[in-house]
Motif scaffolding. Structure first.
Motif, PDB file in Angstrom:
ATOM      1  N   PRO A  75      66.236   0.195  64.205  1.00  0.00           N
ATOM      2  CA  PRO A  75      67.309   0.796  63.399  1.00  0.00           C
ATOM      3  C   PRO A  75      67.400   0.187  62.007  1.00  0.00           C
ATOM      4  N   ARG A  76      67.695   1.050  61.031  1.00  0.00           N
ATOM      5  CA  ARG A  76      67.908   0.602  59.657  1.00  0.00           C
ATOM      6  C   ARG A  76      69.395   0.565  59.341  1.00  0.00           C
ATOM      7  N   ALA A  77      70.121   1.481  59.924  1.00  0.00           N
ATOM      8  CA  ALA A  77      71.560   1.558  59.683  1.00  0.00           C
ATOM      9  C   ALA A  77      72.206   2.094  60.947  1.00  0.00           C
ATOM     10  N   GLN A  78      73.476   1.785  61.094  1.00  0.00           N
ATOM     11  CA  GLN A  78      74.171   2.191  62.309  1.00  0.00           C
ATOM     12  C   GLN A  78      75.636   2.474  61.978  1.00  0.00           C
ATOM     13  N   THR A  79      76.044   3.696  62.160  1.00  0.00           N
ATOM     14  CA  THR A  79      77.454   4.050  62.019  1.00  0.00           C
ATOM     15  C   THR A  79      77.800   4.966  63.178  1.00  0.00           C
ATOM     16  N   LEU A  80      78.665   4.507  64.028  1.00  0.00           N
ATOM     17  CA  LEU A  80      79.098   5.296  65.166  1.00  0.00           C
ATOM     18  C   LEU A  80      80.412   5.961  64.802  1.00  0.00           C
ATOM     19  N   GLU A  81      80.442   7.276  64.856  1.00  0.00           N
ATOM     20  CA  GLU A  81      81.636   8.035  64.501  1.00  0.00           C
ATOM     21  C   GLU A  81      82.068   8.846  65.706  1.00  0.00           C
ATOM     22  N   VAL A  82      83.255   8.542  66.200  1.00  0.00           N
ATOM     23  CA  VAL A  82      83.794   9.218  67.371  1.00  0.00           C
ATOM     24  C   VAL A  82      84.927  10.124  66.907  1.00  0.00           C
ATOM     25  N   GLY A  88      80.444  -6.184  70.432  1.00  0.00           N
ATOM     26  CA  GLY A  88      79.738  -5.753  71.634  1.00  0.00           C
ATOM     27  C   GLY A  88      79.147  -4.367  71.498  1.00  0.00           C
ATOM     28  N   VAL A  89      79.858  -3.462  70.846  1.00  0.00           N
ATOM     29  CA  VAL A  89      79.362  -2.091  70.669  1.00  0.00           C
ATOM     30  C   VAL A  89      78.114  -2.098  69.792  1.00  0.00           C
ATOM     31  N   ALA A  90      78.175  -2.790  68.658  1.00  0.00           N
ATOM     32  CA  ALA A  90      77.022  -2.858  67.755  1.00  0.00           C
ATOM     33  C   ALA A  90      75.833  -3.517  68.449  1.00  0.00           C
ATOM     34  N   ARG A  91      76.098  -4.586  69.197  1.00  0.00           N
ATOM     35  CA  ARG A  91      75.029  -5.291  69.906  1.00  0.00           C
ATOM     36  C   ARG A  91      74.380  -4.378  70.956  1.00  0.00           C
ATOM     37  N   LEU A  92      75.210  -3.659  71.706  1.00  0.00           N
ATOM     38  CA  LEU A  92      74.698  -2.761  72.741  1.00  0.00           C
ATOM     39  C   LEU A  92      73.811  -1.661  72.142  1.00  0.00           C
ATOM     40  N   LEU A  93      74.250  -1.059  71.042  1.00  0.00           N
ATOM     41  CA  LEU A  93      73.438  -0.025  70.396  1.00  0.00           C
ATOM     42  C   LEU A  93      72.109  -0.604  69.914  1.00  0.00           C
ATOM     43  N   CYS A 105      86.256  -0.949  53.710  1.00  0.00           N
ATOM     44  CA  CYS A 105      85.808  -1.793  54.812  1.00  0.00           C
ATOM     45  C   CYS A 105      86.822  -2.898  55.039  1.00  0.00           C
ATOM     46  N   HIS A 106      87.124  -3.196  56.277  1.00  0.00           N
ATOM     47  CA  HIS A 106      88.124  -4.220  56.568  1.00  0.00           C
ATOM     48  C   HIS A 106      87.572  -5.636  56.498  1.00  0.00           C
ATOM     49  N   HIS A 107      86.250  -5.777  56.377  1.00  0.00           N
ATOM     50  CA  HIS A 107      85.644  -7.103  56.218  1.00  0.00           C
ATOM     51  C   HIS A 107      84.650  -7.039  55.062  1.00  0.00           C
ATOM     52  N   PRO A 108      85.142  -6.900  53.811  1.00  0.00           N
ATOM     53  CA  PRO A 108      84.226  -6.737  52.676  1.00  0.00           C
ATOM     54  C   PRO A 108      83.407  -7.981  52.352  1.00  0.00           C
ATOM     55  N   GLU A 109      83.732  -9.098  52.966  1.00  0.00           N
ATOM     56  CA  GLU A 109      82.994 -10.320  52.700  1.00  0.00           C
ATOM     57  C   GLU A 109      81.710 -10.409  53.519  1.00  0.00           C
ATOM     58  N   GLU A 110      81.497  -9.469  54.444  1.00  0.00           N
ATOM     59  CA  GLU A 110      80.317  -9.525  55.308  1.00  0.00           C
ATOM     60  C   GLU A 110      79.743  -8.136  55.525  1.00  0.00           C
ATOM     61  N   SER A 111      78.458  -8.087  55.798  1.00  0.00           N
ATOM     62  CA  SER A 111      77.805  -6.825  56.140  1.00  0.00           C
ATOM     63  C   SER A 111      77.851  -6.688  57.655  1.00  0.00           C
ATOM     64  N   HIS A 112      78.323  -5.551  58.136  1.00  0.00           N
ATOM     65  CA  HIS A 112      78.433  -5.373  59.572  1.00  0.00           C
ATOM     66  C   HIS A 112      78.421  -3.889  59.913  1.00  0.00           C
ATOM     67  N   GLN A 113      78.203  -3.599  61.170  1.00  0.00           N
ATOM     68  CA  GLN A 113      78.195  -2.229  61.669  1.00  0.00           C
ATOM     69  C   GLN A 113      79.396  -2.062  62.586  1.00  0.00           C
ATOM     70  N   VAL A 114      80.156  -1.011  62.375  1.00  0.00           N
ATOM     71  CA  VAL A 114      81.345  -0.805  63.197  1.00  0.00           C
ATOM     72  C   VAL A 114      81.482   0.661  63.583  1.00  0.00           C
ATOM     73  N   GLN A 146      69.851  -1.168  72.960  1.00  0.00           N
ATOM     74  CA  GLN A 146      69.327   0.108  73.454  1.00  0.00           C
ATOM     75  C   GLN A 146      68.210   0.620  72.554  1.00  0.00           C
ATOM     76  N   ALA A 147      68.384   0.491  71.249  1.00  0.00           N
ATOM     77  CA  ALA A 147      67.349   0.934  70.310  1.00  0.00           C
ATOM     78  C   ALA A 147      66.062   0.148  70.539  1.00  0.00           C
ATOM     79  N   ARG A 148      66.174  -1.181  70.651  1.00  0.00           N
ATOM     80  CA  ARG A 148      64.989  -2.016  70.851  1.00  0.00           C
ATOM     81  C   ARG A 148      64.285  -1.682  72.167  1.00  0.00           C
ATOM     82  N   GLU A 149      65.044  -1.400  73.224  1.00  0.00           N
ATOM     83  CA  GLU A 149      64.443  -1.040  74.510  1.00  0.00           C
ATOM     84  C   GLU A 149      63.603   0.229  74.409  1.00  0.00           C
ATOM     85  N   HIS A 150      63.945   1.088  73.456  1.00  0.00           N
ATOM     86  CA  HIS A 150      63.195   2.321  73.242  1.00  0.00           C
ATOM     87  C   HIS A 150      62.148   2.167  72.145  1.00  0.00           C
ATOM     88  N   GLY A 151      61.947   0.930  71.677  1.00  0.00           N
ATOM     89  CA  GLY A 151      60.959   0.692  70.633  1.00  0.00           C
ATOM     90  C   GLY A 151      61.404   1.188  69.274  1.00  0.00           C
TER      91      GLY A 151
END
Length: 162
Positions: free
Chosen positions: A145-152, A129-134, A102-111, A137-142
């Motif tokens: 999320p417990r975890a989030q990893t976007l893999e492209v 912005g990407v993590a916030r948008l996801l 992880c490039h920011h091991p001092e913090e917990s984050h979703q990337v 969107q999750a909250r709008e659908h009720g």
């Protein structure tokens, strides 16, 4: 830390250069400040992941450890990986079943990660912005999320040129 603590995260994606030694130092400092125990085995697994520079599979880590430690076994490697994952020092890329520093091991984050299907490189994109948008969107659908990893998946610039 939040996006506000890292101004570069506010306005779009940010990529990082791989610095294995700096990463290991940052994790050791984070463990010390959080009162976590970075055992010699955990440290060695961390170093192997950092030194690889690309996502590495657990069995590859085990093979390297067996060369160094006679008692290395799958449960010991997985316990070390679990510790590193739980404390946000590494990421697991589920689609390729591999681990990356992880490039920011001092913090917990979703990337999000850009994973090259040709050379197996993985680029961590720091874009709040990407993590916030996801999350929105999750909250709008009720959905909670417990975890989030976007893999492209695709082809990196170097492989596209080749």
């Amino acid at each position: 830390m939040t996006a506000h603590a890292h101004p570069k995260h506010k306005h779009g994606p940010h990529q990082h250069r791989h610095d294995a030694r700096g990463f290991v130092r940052a994790v050791a400092e984070a463990c010390e400040s959080r009162g976590l125990r970075l055992t010699p085995l955990r440290l060695r697994v961390l170093e192997l992941i950092a030194d690889n520079g690309k996502p590495v599979k657990a069995y590859d880590l085990l093979d390297k450890l067996k060369d160094e430690r006679a008692g290395a076994a799958p449960p010991t490697v997985y316990r070390a990986l679990d510790f590193l994952l739980e404390n946000s020092f590494i990421h697991k890329l589920e689609s390729i079943n591999a681990y990356v520093s992880c490039h920011h091991p001092e913090e917990s984050h979703q990337v999000p990660f850009l994973i090259c299907d040709e050379c197996a490189s993985a680029v961590e994109i720091c874009d709040e912005g990407v993590a916030r948008l996801l999350g929105e969107q999750a909250r709008e659908h009720g959905f909670k999320p417990r975890a989030q990893t976007l893999e492209v998946h695709g082809v990196c610039a170097d492989c596209a040129k080749a």
